[in-house]
Scaffold this active site. Structure first.
Site, PDB file in Angstrom:
ATOM      1  N   SER A 289       0.839  -1.210   0.000  1.00 55.82           N
ATOM      2  CA  SER A 289       0.000   0.000   0.000  1.00 55.82           C
ATOM      3  C   SER A 289       0.870   1.255   0.000  1.00 55.82           C
ATOM      4  O   SER A 289       0.615   2.215  -0.740  1.00 55.82           O
ATOM      5  CB  SER A 289      -0.882   0.013   1.250  1.00 55.82           C
ATOM      6  OG  SER A 289      -1.795  -1.041   1.211  1.00 55.82           O
TER       7      SER A 289
ATOM      8  N   GLY B 272      -5.848  -3.827  -7.874  1.00 62.04           N
ATOM      9  CA  GLY B 272      -6.997  -2.961  -7.596  1.00 62.04           C
ATOM     10  C   GLY B 272      -6.546  -1.654  -6.981  1.00 62.04           C
ATOM     11  O   GLY B 272      -7.078  -0.582  -7.298  1.00 62.04           O
TER      12      GLY B 272
ATOM     13  N   ARG C  80     -13.319  -6.970 -11.408  1.00 65.89           N
ATOM     14  CA  ARG C  80     -13.604  -6.288 -10.131  1.00 65.89           C
ATOM     15  C   ARG C  80     -14.371  -4.972 -10.350  1.00 65.89           C
ATOM     16  O   ARG C  80     -14.211  -4.316 -11.378  1.00 65.89           O
ATOM     17  CB  ARG C  80     -12.287  -6.052  -9.378  1.00 65.89           C
ATOM     18  CG  ARG C  80     -11.616  -7.373  -9.033  1.00 65.89           C
ATOM     19  CD  ARG C  80     -10.309  -7.193  -8.318  1.00 65.89           C
ATOM     20  NE  ARG C  80     -10.480  -6.614  -6.995  1.00 65.89           N
ATOM     21  CZ  ARG C  80      -9.460  -6.277  -6.203  1.00 65.89           C
ATOM     22  NH1 ARG C  80      -8.212  -6.459  -6.620  1.00 65.89           N
ATOM     23  NH2 ARG C  80      -9.680  -5.770  -5.019  1.00 65.89           N
TER      24      ARG C  80
ATOM     25  N   SER D 250     -13.478   1.139   2.540  1.00 60.47           N
ATOM     26  CA  SER D 250     -12.445   0.880   1.528  1.00 60.47           C
ATOM     27  C   SER D 250     -11.413   1.994   1.506  1.00 60.47           C
ATOM     28  O   SER D 250     -11.721   3.138   1.181  1.00 60.47           O
ATOM     29  CB  SER D 250     -13.084   0.752   0.144  1.00 60.47           C
ATOM     30  OG  SER D 250     -12.076   0.811  -0.840  1.00 60.47           O
TER      31      SER D 250
ATOM     32  N   GLN E 182      -9.080   2.068  -0.606  1.00 61.75           N
ATOM     33  CA  GLN E 182      -8.829   2.406  -2.015  1.00 61.75           C
ATOM     34  C   GLN E 182      -9.765   3.518  -2.467  1.00 61.75           C
ATOM     35  O   GLN E 182      -9.348   4.467  -3.137  1.00 61.75           O
ATOM     36  CB  GLN E 182      -9.010   1.172  -2.887  1.00 61.75           C
ATOM     37  CG  GLN E 182      -7.937   0.117  -2.646  1.00 61.75           C
ATOM     38  CD  GLN E 182      -8.149  -1.145  -3.444  1.00 61.75           C
ATOM     39  OE1 GLN E 182      -9.132  -1.262  -4.191  1.00 61.75           O
ATOM     40  NE2 GLN E 182      -7.245  -2.095  -3.310  1.00 61.75           N
TER      41      GLN E 182
ATOM     42  N   ASP F 120      -6.781  -8.103   4.360  1.00 60.76           N
ATOM     43  CA  ASP F 120      -5.962  -8.946   3.480  1.00 60.76           C
ATOM     44  C   ASP F 120      -5.434 -10.193   4.182  1.00 60.76           C
ATOM     45  O   ASP F 120      -4.798 -11.039   3.545  1.00 60.76           O
ATOM     46  CB  ASP F 120      -4.790  -8.127   2.928  1.00 60.76           C
ATOM     47  CG  ASP F 120      -5.270  -7.060   1.962  1.00 60.76           C
ATOM     48  OD1 ASP F 120      -6.374  -7.216   1.396  1.00 60.76           O
ATOM     49  OD2 ASP F 120      -4.548  -6.062   1.778  1.00 60.76           O
TER      50      ASP F 120
ATOM     51  N   LYS G 114     -12.326  -9.198  -3.846  1.00 58.12           N
ATOM     52  CA  LYS G 114     -10.869  -9.017  -3.894  1.00 58.12           C
ATOM     53  C   LYS G 114     -10.327  -9.647  -5.182  1.00 58.12           C
ATOM     54  O   LYS G 114     -11.076  -9.868  -6.115  1.00 58.12           O
ATOM     55  CB  LYS G 114     -10.228  -9.624  -2.644  1.00 58.12           C
ATOM     56  CG  LYS G 114     -10.611  -8.896  -1.368  1.00 58.12           C
ATOM     57  CD  LYS G 114     -10.046  -7.495  -1.349  1.00 58.12           C
ATOM     58  CE  LYS G 114     -10.480  -6.741  -0.111  1.00 58.12           C
ATOM     59  NZ  LYS G 114     -10.134  -5.320  -0.205  1.00 58.12           N
TER      60      LYS G 114
ATOM     61  N   ARG H  59     -12.644 -14.399  -2.103  1.00 60.26           N
ATOM     62  CA  ARG H  59     -11.761 -15.096  -1.153  1.00 60.26           C
ATOM     63  C   ARG H  59     -12.519 -15.981  -0.174  1.00 60.26           C
ATOM     64  O   ARG H  59     -11.945 -16.924   0.371  1.00 60.26           O
ATOM     65  CB  ARG H  59     -10.885 -14.079  -0.402  1.00 60.26           C
ATOM     66  CG  ARG H  59      -9.794 -13.522  -1.291  1.00 60.26           C
ATOM     67  CD  ARG H  59      -8.872 -12.557  -0.582  1.00 60.26           C
ATOM     68  NE  ARG H  59      -7.759 -12.221  -1.472  1.00 60.26           N
ATOM     69  CZ  ARG H  59      -6.943 -11.184  -1.304  1.00 60.26           C
ATOM     70  NH1 ARG H  59      -7.122 -10.365  -0.282  1.00 60.26           N
ATOM     71  NH2 ARG H  59      -5.963 -10.964  -2.160  1.00 60.26           N
TER      72      ARG H  59
ATOM     73  N   ARG I 217      -2.728 -14.053  -2.468  1.00 62.47           N
ATOM     74  CA  ARG I 217      -2.890 -14.399  -1.051  1.00 62.47           C
ATOM     75  C   ARG I 217      -3.547 -15.772  -0.867  1.00 62.47           C
ATOM     76  O   ARG I 217      -3.298 -16.445   0.128  1.00 62.47           O
ATOM     77  CB  ARG I 217      -3.666 -13.305  -0.309  1.00 62.47           C
ATOM     78  CG  ARG I 217      -2.945 -11.953  -0.377  1.00 62.47           C
ATOM     79  CD  ARG I 217      -3.386 -10.987   0.685  1.00 62.47           C
ATOM     80  NE  ARG I 217      -3.031  -9.622   0.319  1.00 62.47           N
ATOM     81  CZ  ARG I 217      -1.819  -9.088   0.469  1.00 62.47           C
ATOM     82  NH1 ARG I 217      -0.834  -9.788   0.992  1.00 62.47           N
ATOM     83  NH2 ARG I 217      -1.585  -7.836   0.099  1.00 62.47           N
TER      84      ARG I 217
HETATM   85  C1  S3P Z   1      -5.595  -1.355  -0.020  1.00 58.50           C
HETATM   86  C2  S3P Z   1      -6.855  -1.389   0.497  1.00 58.50           C
HETATM   87  C3  S3P Z   1      -7.623  -2.636   0.675  1.00 58.50           C
HETATM   88  C4  S3P Z   1      -6.737  -3.870   0.569  1.00 58.50           C
HETATM   89  C5  S3P Z   1      -5.774  -3.776  -0.567  1.00 58.50           C
HETATM   90  C6  S3P Z   1      -4.868  -2.576  -0.395  1.00 58.50           C
HETATM   91  C7  S3P Z   1      -4.918  -0.052  -0.167  1.00 58.50           C
HETATM   92  O1  S3P Z   1      -8.592  -2.719  -0.350  1.00 58.50           O
HETATM   93  O2  S3P Z   1      -7.528  -5.033   0.443  1.00 58.50           O
HETATM   94  O3  S3P Z   1      -4.961  -4.939  -0.655  1.00 58.50           O
HETATM   95  O4  S3P Z   1      -3.701  -0.034  -0.384  1.00 58.50           O
HETATM   96  O5  S3P Z   1      -5.604   0.965  -0.070  1.00 58.50           O
HETATM   97  P1  S3P Z   1     -10.055  -2.051  -0.197  1.00 58.50           P
HETATM   98  O6  S3P Z   1      -9.908  -0.591  -0.170  1.00 58.50           O
HETATM   99  O7  S3P Z   1     -10.821  -2.508  -1.415  1.00 58.50           O
HETATM  100  O8  S3P Z   1     -10.606  -2.624   1.072  1.00 58.50           O
END
Ligand code: S3P
Length: 454
Positions: A29, A101, A129, A174, A176, A327, A354, A358, A403
Site C-alpha cells: 500500500s 486494484g 472487479r 475501503s 482504495q 488482506d 478481492k 476469497r 494471497r
Molecule cells: C488497499 C486497500 C484494501 C486492501 C488492498 C490494499 C490499499 O482494499 O484489500 O490490498 O492499499 O488501499 P479495499 O480498499 O478494497 O478494502
C-alpha cells in the site's frame, strides 16, 4: 502485465521447524502511494524499501505514462521526479495495472481532476472487479468514466476540466475508494471532505501530510471526517517504506502452526489500521513479541519474534475489526484449520470482491484439504482440527490471487500430506521472494511448470 506468464504449480510438503530471520518485502500500500505522491510532487522523491512486485511495478510504469520520471537506482531504491499537482500529461497508451486494484483505483483518482483522458485495463482478475465504487464518486468532481457492463475494466476516464470539491461519505469500508477521492481532491479548488464510518488504512492521509498537503482529521459520531484543502504544492520527500504486515502474516502464521518454529520478522509496520491479525493471533494464544518499537517513514514499526507453543484456540473476529485485517483473512483461515475449536470471521463480505472471491476460494480449498467450514455472504467459519491435524493431500486453485496461493502453501507446510497450489505465479504481484524466503526458513516448497510430471 495482464498475464502472470506460465501457470506454475507449487507444492508445500510437511516441513521441519521454521527458524531464522524473515526479511519480508516493503509494504504494498505504501509503495503505490509513494510512487503516486512522488509523481504529484515538485522535485525528486527518493524511496527506499519499495516493494518490487508486479503490482507496484505497474504503478511505476503508469506514473511514467502520466509524465513523471521514475528511475531505479538499487534494489528497492527508486527516485521519482514529479510533475506537480495538476501536471499529469495524457498517456499515449492504455495503462495496464496488471492484478492491482489499489493501483488502478488510486491512479484513476489521481488523474480524475486533470484535463486528460486515460484508458485502464488489467488481468482477468482485475477486469472482473467493480470500479463503480470509485468512478461514481469521481463523477461528483466532474470526471466521466466509460467501462464495460457493471463498471468493469477496460475503462476510459475523462478527467474534469473544471473540477469542483466534493463531500462524500463512503458506502463501503475501503481505503482504495477513500484514497482515490483524496488524490482527486488534490487538484480541486477548496475543501474536499471524505467521511468513513469505519477506519481503514490511513497511509494516504499520513503521506499527504508528509508531502505538505493541508489535511484535517476529526473523529466524531459519524466516523472519521477527513478534510483536504485542494491545490497544494506537494514537496518531494524521502520515503522509507516499512516491511508489509500483510506479507509478514505468511511466515508468522506458518511459524505458529509448524511445531518447533521460532522466527524473527524485522521492521514490520505496526500501523493500528493494519493490526487486526496480530490482535486476533494474541487472542488465539499466539506467542508474538513486538521488540524495538520505533517510527520509520511516518509509520510505527517493530521487530516481531514468533514462537510455536502448540495449538492455538479458535476465536471470533468481530465485524468492526475486518477492515484492519482485510488482506489477512485467507492466511487466518488456513491457520484456523489447525486451532482447537471454531474460528468465526464476521463482517467479511468485502472478501468477495478481492483478487478472487476469497470466501469461496478459501472455503473450497479448505474442504479439499479435509477441513470443515461454514460460510454465508458475510462470514466464514473454520472448524479447527486441533491435535488430530489437517489432512491436506489436495490440489487447490489459486484463482489469480496471490494471497490464496500463499495461504494454502502455508497450510501445506503443517498439514499431514502435501498441498499443491495449481498456480503460484500470482505470488509475484506482492511477494516475489516468498518461495526463497520460506525455503530459507526451512519450508519444503517445490515448483513445477504445469505439464511436467510429478
Ligand atoms: C488497499 C486497500 C484494501 C486492501 C488492498 C490494499 C490499499 O482494499 O484489500 O490490498 O492499499 O488501499 P479495499 O480498499 O478494497 O478494502
Amino acid at each position: 502485465m495482464s498475464q502472470h506468464g506460465t501457470p506454475l504449480a507449487i507444492t508445500a510438503s510437511p516441513s521441519g521447524p521454521l527458524r531464522g530471520v524473515a526479511e519480508v518485502p516493503g509494504d504494498k500500500s505504501i509503495s503505490h502511494r509513494a510512487l503516486i505522491l512522488g509523481a504529484l510532487a515538485v522535485g525528486e522523491t527518493r524511496i527506499t524499501g519499495l516493494l518490487e512486485g508486479e503490482d507496484v511495478l505497474a504503478t511505476a510504469e503508469a506514473m511514467r505514462a502520466l509524465g513523471a520520471t521514475v528511475t531505479r537506482h538499487a534494489p528497492g531504491e527508486w527516485h521519482v521526479q514529479g510533475v506537480g499537482v495538476g501536471g499529469f500529461a495524457e498517456p499515449e497508451q492504455v495503462i495496464d495495472c496488471g492484478n492491482s486494484g489499489t493501483g488502478v483505483r488510486l491512479i484513476m483518482g489521481a488523474m480524475a481532476t486533470s484535463p486528460i483522458t486515460a484508458t485502464f485495463t488489467g488481468d482477468a482478475s482485475l477486469n472482473r472487479r467493480p470500479m463503480g465504487r470509485v468512478t461514481e464518486p469521481l463523477a461528483l468532481f466532474g470526471a466521466r468514466a466509460f467501462g464495460r457492463a457493471g463498471g468493469r475494466l477496460p475503462m476510459t476516464v475523462i478527467g474534469a476540466v473544471d473540477p469542483v470539491p466534493v463531500c462524500y461519505e463512503l458506502p463501503v469500508a475501503s481505503a482504495q475508494v477513500k484514497s482515490a477521492l483524496l488524490l482527486a481532491g488534490l487538484n480541486a479548488p477548496g475543501e474536499s471532505v471524505v467521511i468513513e464510518r469505519e477506519a481503514t488504512r490511513d497511509h494516504t492521509e499520513r503521506m499527504l501530510a508528509g508531502f505538505g498537503a493541508e489535511l484535517r482529521i476529526e473523529d466524531g459520531a459519524e466516523g472519521r471526517v477527513i478534510t483536504l484543502t485542494g491545490q497544494p504544492e506537494l514537496v518531494a520527500q524521502s520515503v522509507a517504506v516499512p516491511r508489509d504486515p500483510s506479507s509478514a502474516a505468511f511466515p508468522v502464521c506458518a511459524a505458529l502452526i509448524v511445531p518447533g518454529s521460532e522466527i524473527t520478522v524485522p521492521g514490520v509496520s505496526r500501523n493500528p489500521t493494519r493490526d487486526g491479525l496480530y490482535v486476533t493471533l494474541a487472542e488465539m494464544g499466539a506467542d508474538i513479541a513486538f521488540e524495538n518499537p520505533r517510527e520509520e517513514g511516518g509509520e510505527p514499526v517493530a521487530d516481531l519474534r514468533i514462537r510455536y507453543t502448540g495449538a492455538l484456540k479458535g476465536v471470533e473476529t468481530p465485524p468492526e475489526r475486518a477492515a484492519s485485517m482485510i488482506d489477512e483473512f485467507p492466511v487466518l483461515a488456513a491457520l484456523a484449520g489447525f486451532a482447537e475449536g471454531k474460528t468465526v470471521m464476521r463482517g467479511v463480505k468485502e472478501l468477495r470482491v478481492k483478487e478472487s472471491d476469497r470466501i469461496d476460494a478459501m472455503a473450497r480449498g479448505l474442504e479439499a484439504c479435509g477441513v470443515r467450514i461454514e460460510e454465508s455472504e458475510d462470514s466464514l467459519s473454520v472448524h479447527g482440527m486441533g491435535p488430530s491435524g489437517v489432512p491436506g493431500g489436495a490440489t487447490v486453485e489459486s484463482r489469480l490471487d496471490h494471497r490464496i496461493a500463499m495461504a494454502f502453501l502455508v497450510l501445506g507446510m503443517a498439514a499431514k500430506a502435501p498441498v499443491t497450489v495449481d498456480d503460484g505465479a500470482p505470488i509475484a504481484t506482492s511477494f516475489p521472494a516468498f518461495e526463497a524466503l520460506m525455503t530459507g526458513l526451512g519450508a519444503r516448497l517445490g515448483g513445477q511448470t504445469r505439464g511436467e510430471s510429478a
